[in-house]
Motif scaffolding. Structure first.
Motif, mmCIF file in Angstrom:
data_model
loop_
_atom_site.group_PDB
_atom_site.id
_atom_site.type_symbol
_atom_site.label_atom_id
_atom_site.label_comp_id
_atom_site.label_asym_id
_atom_site.label_seq_id
_atom_site.Cartn_x
_atom_site.Cartn_y
_atom_site.Cartn_z
ATOM 1 N N UNK A 1 4.223 3.442 13.137
ATOM 2 C CA UNK A 1 4.026 4.868 12.865
ATOM 3 C C UNK A 1 3.322 5.097 11.539
ATOM 4 N N UNK A 2 3.639 4.295 10.531
ATOM 5 C CA UNK A 2 3.069 4.506 9.188
ATOM 6 C C UNK A 2 1.542 4.427 9.200
ATOM 7 N N UNK A 3 0.924 3.350 9.713
ATOM 8 C CA UNK A 3 -0.556 3.340 9.737
ATOM 9 C C UNK A 3 -1.149 4.314 10.739
ATOM 10 N N UNK A 4 -0.370 4.669 11.773
ATOM 11 C CA UNK A 4 -0.861 5.648 12.746
ATOM 12 C C UNK A 4 -1.022 7.020 12.090
ATOM 13 N N UNK A 5 -0.079 7.376 11.231
ATOM 14 C CA UNK A 5 -0.142 8.666 10.550
ATOM 15 C C UNK A 5 -0.986 8.619 9.283
ATOM 16 N N UNK A 6 -1.133 7.414 8.719
ATOM 17 C CA UNK A 6 -1.943 7.252 7.511
ATOM 18 C C UNK A 6 -2.860 6.042 7.705
ATOM 19 N N UNK A 7 -3.891 6.188 8.555
ATOM 20 C CA UNK A 7 -4.757 5.049 8.891
ATOM 21 C C UNK A 7 -5.527 4.487 7.704
ATOM 22 N N UNK A 8 -5.641 5.264 6.624
ATOM 23 C CA UNK A 8 -6.331 4.775 5.446
ATOM 24 C C UNK A 8 -5.696 3.526 4.863
ATOM 25 N N UNK A 9 -4.411 3.288 5.182
ATOM 26 C CA UNK A 9 -3.737 2.098 4.687
ATOM 27 C C UNK A 9 -4.363 0.817 5.232
ATOM 28 N N UNK A 10 -5.036 0.922 6.388
ATOM 29 C CA UNK A 10 -5.631 -0.261 7.007
ATOM 30 C C UNK A 10 -6.936 -0.671 6.338
ATOM 31 N N UNK A 11 -7.482 0.205 5.516
ATOM 32 C CA UNK A 11 -8.763 -0.089 4.868
ATOM 33 C C UNK A 11 -8.649 -0.054 3.350
ATOM 34 N N UNK A 12 -7.554 -0.568 2.856
ATOM 35 C CA UNK A 12 -7.363 -0.636 1.405
ATOM 36 C C UNK A 12 -8.230 -1.768 0.852
ATOM 37 N N UNK A 13 -9.107 -1.496 -0.118
ATOM 38 C CA UNK A 13 -10.022 -2.538 -0.614
ATOM 39 C C UNK A 13 -9.327 -3.693 -1.326
ATOM 40 N N UNK A 14 -8.230 -3.406 -2.027
ATOM 41 C CA UNK A 14 -7.529 -4.448 -2.782
ATOM 42 C C UNK A 14 -6.027 -4.339 -2.526
ATOM 43 N N UNK A 15 -5.558 -4.764 -1.339
ATOM 44 C CA UNK A 15 -4.142 -4.581 -0.997
ATOM 45 C C UNK A 15 -3.197 -5.290 -1.955
ATOM 46 N N UNK A 16 -3.543 -6.507 -2.378
ATOM 47 C CA UNK A 16 -2.673 -7.237 -3.303
ATOM 48 C C UNK A 16 -2.580 -6.529 -4.645
ATOM 49 N N UNK A 17 -3.721 -6.009 -5.110
ATOM 50 C CA UNK A 17 -3.714 -5.266 -6.366
ATOM 51 C C UNK A 17 -2.872 -4.008 -6.276
ATOM 52 N N UNK A 18 -2.925 -3.343 -5.119
ATOM 53 C CA UNK A 18 -2.118 -2.138 -4.938
ATOM 54 C C UNK A 18 -0.630 -2.463 -4.925
ATOM 55 N N UNK A 19 -0.273 -3.593 -4.296
ATOM 56 C CA UNK A 19 1.126 -4.007 -4.289
ATOM 57 C C UNK A 19 1.616 -4.253 -5.715
ATOM 58 N N UNK A 20 0.782 -4.897 -6.528
ATOM 59 C CA UNK A 20 1.148 -5.147 -7.926
ATOM 60 C C UNK A 20 1.284 -3.836 -8.698
ATOM 61 N N UNK A 21 0.403 -2.871 -8.380
ATOM 62 C CA UNK A 21 0.482 -1.566 -9.048
ATOM 63 C C UNK A 21 1.769 -0.841 -8.688
#
Length: 208
Positions: free
Chosen positions: A135-155
């Protein structure tokens, strides 16, 4: 404010079969008249939505479990709990508390540990998790195209640590200890909230 009002109505509808119409109505009124919830509902803020979706998710989970115990299977309740749980997480990151809390509720029943039942309850929790994660990516599909996912996790990790160590009011005395949040909840909650939470604990203990 409109969405929060609908969530309060949803809490009433979800709780009515569990605790009766009168008690459910009393609980919904206590939530609707809570001054903190009213204050947050008047502004563009996510805390009220987090509270509403979290409460609704947990009540629907209890509905699914109650239907299983009474033989009146409500197959829609578990998926609905997962969807509202995903909405709680999308509202604000502390909604992630639903992940372990759902497991605690599911496995708090003695029958969940009986031979032959454990796998069934693991399957239910797995279904709940899969629906949340879908449900999360279905409602917020932008999560699937995060340019730097590891960096975002660290943030996010950094922001969580800063939020944990910093009080909202910088003049407050603050220390990270086990009693910090229980003390804050007791001193800053309203009387209807504390009474309602006490009734919930009694209901939970008598149900198990």
């Amino acid at each position: 404010a409109v969405l929060n009002s609908l969530l309060v109505a949803g809490v009433f509808v979800a709780a009515r079969p569990l605790i009766g119409r009168e008690v459910a109505l009393l609980g919904a009124l206590a939530i609707a008249l809570d001054p903190f919830l009213i204050g947050h509902s008047k502004i563009v803020h996510v805390d009220a939505l987090l509270a509403g979706f979290t409460a609704l998710s947990l009540l629907l989970l209890l509905r699914a479990e109650a239907g299983d115990r009474t033989g009146r299977a409500e197959t829609w309740a578990l998926p609905a709990s997962a969807v509202t749980g995903a909405l709680a997480i999308l509202s604000k990151l502390p909604g992630l508390i639903l992940l372990p809390l759902t497991a605690v509720i599911l496995f708090s029943h003695r029958r969940a540990w009986r031979v032959g039942k454990r796998r069934e309850y693991l399957r239910r929790y797995g279904q709940w998790l899969i629906i949340v994660l879908a449900t999360i990516p279905l409602l917020w599909p932008g999560l699937l195209w995060v340019p730097d996912p590891l960096g975002n996790v660290k943030t996010v990790k950094r922001d969580l640590l800063v939020a944990l160590e910093t009080p909202h009011h910088m003049a407050d005395e603050y220390a990270v200890n086990a009693l910090q949040y229980p003390a804050a909840l007791l001193t800053r909650s309203t009387v209807p909230t504390l009474v309602g939470f006490s009734m919930f604990l009694v209901l939970l203990l008598t149900a198990t």
